[in-house]
Design a protein around this motif. Structure first.
Motif, short mmCIF file in Angstrom:
data_model
loop_
_atom_site.label_atom_id
_atom_site.label_comp_id
_atom_site.label_asym_id
_atom_site.label_seq_id
_atom_site.Cartn_x
_atom_site.Cartn_y
_atom_site.Cartn_z
N ALA A 184 0.83 -1.20 0.00
CA ALA A 184 0.00 0.00 0.00
C ALA A 184 0.87 1.25 0.00
CB ALA A 184 -0.93 0.00 1.21
N TYR A 185 1.96 1.21 0.74
CA TYR A 185 2.87 2.36 0.81
C TYR A 185 3.47 2.64 -0.57
CZ TYR A 185 6.37 5.52 2.80
OH TYR A 185 7.12 6.62 3.11
N ALA A 186 4.00 1.60 -1.20
CA ALA A 186 4.66 1.77 -2.49
C ALA A 186 3.69 2.27 -3.56
CB ALA A 186 5.30 0.46 -2.93
N LEU A 187 2.50 1.71 -3.60
CA LEU A 187 1.54 2.11 -4.62
C LEU A 187 1.04 3.53 -4.39
CD1 LEU A 187 -0.07 1.45 -7.12
CD2 LEU A 187 -1.81 0.37 -5.67
N THR A 188 0.81 3.88 -3.14
CA THR A 188 0.36 5.24 -2.84
C THR A 188 1.42 6.26 -3.23
OG1 THR A 188 -1.03 4.45 -1.03
CG2 THR A 188 -0.44 6.78 -1.01
N LYS A 189 2.68 5.96 -2.96
CA LYS A 189 3.76 6.87 -3.35
C LYS A 189 3.80 7.04 -4.87
CE LYS A 189 7.93 6.67 -1.39
NZ LYS A 189 9.40 6.40 -1.16
N THR A 190 3.67 5.94 -5.59
CA THR A 190 3.67 6.01 -7.05
C THR A 190 2.53 6.88 -7.56
OG1 THR A 190 4.72 3.84 -7.27
CG2 THR A 190 3.51 4.66 -9.17
N ILE A 191 1.34 6.64 -7.05
CA ILE A 191 0.18 7.42 -7.49
C ILE A 191 0.37 8.90 -7.17
CG2 ILE A 191 -2.28 7.80 -7.09
CD1 ILE A 191 -2.47 4.75 -6.55
N GLN A 192 0.92 9.17 -6.01
CA GLN A 192 1.13 10.55 -5.57
C GLN A 192 2.12 11.30 -6.44
OE1 GLN A 192 3.67 11.47 -2.02
NE2 GLN A 192 1.70 12.01 -1.09
N ARG A 193 3.15 10.60 -6.95
CA ARG A 193 4.28 11.28 -7.57
C ARG A 193 4.45 11.02 -9.05
NH1 ARG A 193 8.72 10.41 -2.62
NH2 ARG A 193 7.43 11.50 -1.04
N GLU A 194 3.74 10.07 -9.62
CA GLU A 194 4.01 9.69 -11.00
C GLU A 194 3.66 10.80 -12.00
OE1 GLU A 194 1.88 6.18 -12.05
OE2 GLU A 194 -0.08 6.98 -11.49
N LYS A 195 2.69 11.63 -11.71
CA LYS A 195 2.35 12.72 -12.62
C LYS A 195 3.54 13.66 -12.76
CE LYS A 195 -0.98 16.46 -13.38
NZ LYS A 195 -2.19 17.14 -12.84
N THR A 196 4.17 14.01 -11.65
CA THR A 196 5.34 14.88 -11.70
C THR A 196 6.49 14.22 -12.45
OG1 THR A 196 4.77 16.00 -9.64
CG2 THR A 196 7.09 16.03 -10.27
N VAL A 197 6.75 12.97 -12.13
CA VAL A 197 7.86 12.25 -12.76
C VAL A 197 7.62 12.12 -14.27
CG1 VAL A 197 9.05 10.03 -12.90
CG2 VAL A 197 8.53 11.04 -10.67
N ASN A 198 6.41 11.78 -14.66
CA ASN A 198 6.10 11.64 -16.09
C ASN A 198 6.27 12.96 -16.82
OD1 ASN A 198 5.53 8.94 -15.71
ND2 ASN A 198 3.32 9.23 -15.61
#
Length: 232
Positions: free
Chosen positions: A200-214
Protein backbone atom coordinates in the motif's frame (compact mmCIF):
# COMPACT_ATOMS: atom_id res chain seq x y z
CA UNK A 1 32.00 0.80 -3.26
CA UNK A 2 34.28 3.68 -2.34
CA UNK A 3 32.01 6.73 -2.42
CA UNK A 4 28.89 5.21 -0.89
CA UNK A 5 28.87 3.21 2.33
CA UNK A 6 26.07 0.74 2.98
CA UNK A 7 25.07 -0.82 6.29
CA UNK A 8 21.99 -2.69 7.42
CA UNK A 9 20.49 -1.71 10.77
CA UNK A 10 17.93 -4.45 11.42
CA UNK A 11 15.55 -3.87 8.49
CA UNK A 12 16.77 -0.38 7.59
CA UNK A 13 19.43 0.18 4.95
CA UNK A 14 21.66 3.14 5.84
CA UNK A 15 23.38 4.62 2.80
CA UNK A 16 26.02 7.27 3.45
CA UNK A 17 27.66 9.31 0.71
CA UNK A 18 31.25 10.26 1.45
CA UNK A 19 33.74 11.23 -1.25
CA UNK A 20 35.94 13.01 1.28
CA UNK A 21 34.92 16.39 -0.13
CA UNK A 22 31.45 17.73 -1.01
CA UNK A 23 29.76 14.56 -2.29
CA UNK A 24 29.61 15.86 -5.85
CA UNK A 25 27.08 14.01 -7.99
CA UNK A 26 29.44 12.34 -10.43
CA UNK A 27 28.96 9.30 -12.64
CA UNK A 28 30.84 7.20 -10.10
CA UNK A 29 28.63 8.36 -7.23
CA UNK A 30 25.48 7.78 -9.30
CA UNK A 31 26.54 4.21 -10.11
CA UNK A 32 27.25 3.42 -6.47
CA UNK A 33 23.95 4.92 -5.32
CA UNK A 34 22.09 2.87 -7.93
CA UNK A 35 23.80 -0.27 -6.62
CA UNK A 36 22.89 0.64 -3.04
CA UNK A 37 19.25 1.14 -4.02
CA UNK A 38 19.24 -2.26 -5.73
CA UNK A 39 20.59 -3.87 -2.59
CA UNK A 40 18.20 -2.06 -0.26
CA UNK A 41 15.23 -3.12 -2.35
CA UNK A 42 16.22 -6.76 -1.89
CA UNK A 43 17.13 -6.87 1.80
CA UNK A 44 15.62 -3.91 3.67
CA UNK A 45 12.20 -2.52 4.53
CA UNK A 46 13.20 1.16 4.61
CA UNK A 47 16.13 3.35 3.63
CA UNK A 48 18.09 6.21 5.20
CA UNK A 49 20.22 8.33 2.88
CA UNK A 50 22.73 10.71 4.43
CA UNK A 51 26.10 12.33 3.79
CA UNK A 52 29.41 13.02 5.44
CA UNK A 53 29.74 15.46 8.36
CA UNK A 54 29.03 18.96 7.09
CA UNK A 55 27.53 18.09 3.71
CA UNK A 56 24.82 15.99 2.15
CA UNK A 57 25.82 17.03 -1.38
CA UNK A 58 26.85 20.25 -3.10
CA UNK A 59 25.32 19.14 -6.41
CA UNK A 60 26.52 17.95 -9.78
CA UNK A 61 30.24 17.45 -10.32
CA UNK A 62 31.58 20.87 -11.25
CA UNK A 63 34.49 19.56 -13.30
CA UNK A 64 32.13 17.68 -15.61
CA UNK A 65 29.59 20.52 -15.72
CA UNK A 66 32.24 23.01 -16.81
CA UNK A 67 33.90 20.75 -19.38
CA UNK A 68 31.32 21.56 -22.06
CA UNK A 69 27.62 21.88 -22.67
CA UNK A 70 27.18 18.35 -24.00
CA UNK A 71 28.94 16.92 -20.96
CA UNK A 72 26.78 19.02 -18.64
CA UNK A 73 23.59 17.90 -20.36
CA UNK A 74 24.59 14.25 -20.17
CA UNK A 75 25.39 14.42 -16.47
CA UNK A 76 22.17 16.28 -15.63
CA UNK A 77 20.17 13.66 -17.55
CA UNK A 78 21.89 10.79 -15.77
CA UNK A 79 21.77 12.41 -12.36
CA UNK A 80 18.18 13.42 -12.93
CA UNK A 81 17.19 9.81 -13.49
CA UNK A 82 18.82 8.87 -10.19
CA UNK A 83 16.90 11.64 -8.42
CA UNK A 84 13.64 10.45 -9.98
CA UNK A 85 14.46 6.91 -8.93
CA UNK A 86 14.90 8.11 -5.36
CA UNK A 87 11.63 10.04 -5.59
CA UNK A 88 9.76 6.89 -6.65
CA UNK A 89 11.71 4.46 -4.45
CA UNK A 90 9.05 2.00 -3.26
CA UNK A 91 10.35 1.75 0.29
CA UNK A 92 10.13 4.49 2.91
CA UNK A 93 13.03 6.89 2.31
CA UNK A 94 14.42 9.20 4.98
CA UNK A 95 16.96 11.74 3.76
CA UNK A 96 19.09 13.12 6.58
CA UNK A 97 21.02 16.21 5.52
CA UNK A 98 24.23 16.10 7.52
CA UNK A 99 25.14 19.62 6.40
CA UNK A 100 24.94 21.62 3.17
CA UNK A 101 22.44 20.49 0.51
CA UNK A 102 22.82 22.67 -2.57
CA UNK A 103 21.73 22.47 -6.22
CA UNK A 104 21.47 18.78 -7.13
CA UNK A 105 22.10 17.94 -3.48
CA UNK A 106 19.02 19.95 -2.53
CA UNK A 107 17.01 17.88 -5.02
CA UNK A 108 18.27 14.69 -3.39
CA UNK A 109 16.98 16.09 -0.11
CA UNK A 110 13.55 16.76 -1.63
CA UNK A 111 13.15 13.09 -2.62
CA UNK A 112 12.86 11.99 1.01
CA UNK A 113 9.51 10.91 2.38
CA UNK A 114 10.86 12.37 5.62
CA UNK A 115 13.52 15.07 5.33
CA UNK A 116 15.77 15.97 8.25
CA UNK A 117 18.39 18.69 8.55
CA UNK A 118 21.25 19.18 10.97
CA UNK A 119 21.40 22.25 13.17
CA UNK A 120 24.22 24.62 12.25
CA UNK A 121 25.29 27.23 9.75
CA UNK A 122 24.45 25.11 6.75
CA UNK A 123 22.72 26.05 3.52
CA UNK A 124 19.86 24.34 1.73
CA UNK A 125 18.53 25.32 -1.67
CA UNK A 126 18.90 25.78 -5.40
CA UNK A 127 21.50 28.38 -6.36
CA UNK A 128 21.48 27.77 -10.12
CA UNK A 129 20.08 31.14 -11.23
CA UNK A 130 22.53 32.94 -8.93
CA UNK A 131 25.48 31.30 -10.71
CA UNK A 132 24.11 31.92 -14.21
CA UNK A 133 22.25 28.69 -14.98
CA UNK A 134 18.56 28.23 -15.75
CA UNK A 135 16.93 25.90 -13.26
CA UNK A 136 16.00 22.60 -14.94
CA UNK A 137 12.38 21.42 -14.95
CA UNK A 138 13.45 18.66 -12.55
CA UNK A 139 14.24 21.23 -9.91
CA UNK A 140 11.20 23.36 -10.66
CA UNK A 141 8.77 20.46 -10.30
CA UNK A 142 10.28 18.90 -7.19
CA UNK A 143 10.11 22.28 -5.47
CA UNK A 144 6.50 22.63 -6.63
CA UNK A 145 5.71 19.25 -5.06
CA UNK A 146 7.61 19.52 -1.79
CA UNK A 147 8.16 23.15 -0.76
CA UNK A 148 5.55 25.51 0.68
CA UNK A 149 3.79 27.33 -2.14
CA UNK A 150 4.64 30.82 -0.85
CA UNK A 151 8.35 29.92 -1.05
CA UNK A 152 8.20 28.56 -4.60
CA UNK A 153 9.41 31.67 -6.42
CA UNK A 154 12.07 32.40 -3.83
CA UNK A 155 13.33 28.82 -4.05
CA UNK A 156 13.50 28.74 -7.85
CA UNK A 157 13.58 32.09 -9.67
CA UNK A 158 15.26 34.04 -6.86
CA UNK A 159 17.78 31.26 -6.08
CA UNK A 160 17.34 31.78 -2.33
CA UNK A 161 19.20 29.40 -0.08
CA UNK A 162 18.10 28.76 3.48
CA UNK A 163 19.67 28.04 6.83
CA UNK A 164 18.13 24.98 8.55
CA UNK A 165 15.50 26.86 10.57
CA UNK A 166 14.47 28.79 7.45
CA UNK A 167 14.39 25.57 5.43
CA UNK A 168 11.99 24.14 7.99
CA UNK A 169 9.65 27.13 7.65
CA UNK A 170 9.80 26.92 3.85
CA UNK A 171 9.04 23.20 3.79
CA UNK A 172 12.41 22.06 2.48
CA UNK A 173 12.71 19.83 5.55
CA UNK A 174 10.33 18.31 8.08
CA UNK A 175 12.54 18.71 11.15
CA UNK A 176 15.86 20.17 12.29
CA UNK A 177 17.80 18.18 14.88
CA UNK A 178 21.18 18.43 16.65
CA UNK A 179 24.03 16.80 14.79
CA UNK A 180 24.55 14.12 17.45
CA UNK A 181 20.88 13.09 17.21
CA UNK A 182 20.55 13.02 13.42
CA UNK A 183 21.45 9.38 12.78
CA UNK A 184 19.20 7.99 15.52
CA UNK A 185 16.29 10.24 14.54
CA UNK A 186 16.61 9.14 10.92
CA UNK A 187 16.61 5.48 11.93
CA UNK A 188 13.57 6.00 14.16
CA UNK A 189 11.64 7.66 11.34
CA UNK A 190 12.59 4.89 8.91
CA UNK A 191 11.53 2.17 11.35
CA UNK A 192 8.22 3.93 11.98
CA UNK A 193 7.43 4.10 8.28
CA UNK A 194 8.63 0.53 7.72
CA UNK A 195 5.79 -0.68 9.95
CA UNK A 196 3.25 0.42 7.34
CA UNK A 197 2.03 -2.21 4.82
CA UNK A 198 4.67 -2.13 2.10
CA UNK A 199 2.45 -2.74 -0.95
CA UNK A 200 0.00 0.00 0.00
CA UNK A 201 2.87 2.36 0.81
CA UNK A 202 4.66 1.77 -2.49
CA UNK A 203 1.54 2.11 -4.62
CA UNK A 204 0.36 5.24 -2.84
CA UNK A 205 3.76 6.87 -3.35
CA UNK A 206 3.67 6.01 -7.05
CA UNK A 207 0.18 7.42 -7.49
CA UNK A 208 1.13 10.55 -5.57
CA UNK A 209 4.28 11.28 -7.57
CA UNK A 210 4.01 9.69 -11.00
CA UNK A 211 2.35 12.72 -12.62
CA UNK A 212 5.34 14.88 -11.70
CA UNK A 213 7.86 12.25 -12.76
CA UNK A 214 6.10 11.64 -16.09
CA UNK A 215 6.04 15.37 -16.82
CA UNK A 216 9.75 15.75 -16.07
CA UNK A 217 10.61 12.82 -18.35
CA UNK A 218 8.31 14.07 -21.11
CA UNK A 219 9.98 17.50 -21.16
CA UNK A 220 13.60 16.42 -20.69
CA UNK A 221 14.66 16.89 -24.34
CA UNK A 222 13.35 20.46 -24.53
CA UNK A 223 14.74 21.19 -21.07
CA UNK A 224 18.21 19.99 -22.00
CA UNK A 225 18.10 21.97 -25.26
CA UNK A 226 17.61 25.11 -23.17
CA UNK A 227 20.26 24.25 -20.59
CA UNK A 228 23.28 26.49 -20.40
CA UNK A 229 26.22 26.64 -18.05
CA UNK A 230 28.20 29.69 -16.92
CA UNK A 231 31.53 30.30 -18.57
CA UNK A 232 34.57 29.35 -16.55
Amino acid sequence: MTLVHYTLEDDVAVVRMDDGKVNAISYALIEELDAALDRATKEAKALVLTGRPGVLSAGFDLKTMMSGLDAARALVRRGGELILRLYLHPQPLVVAASGHALAGGALVLLTGDVRLATEGKFRVGLNEVAIGMPLPVLGMELVRDRVERRFFTRSTLFAQVFEPSEALEAGWVDAVVPEDELAERALAEARRLASLPKEAYALTKTIQREKTVNYIRATIDLDMARLSVPRA
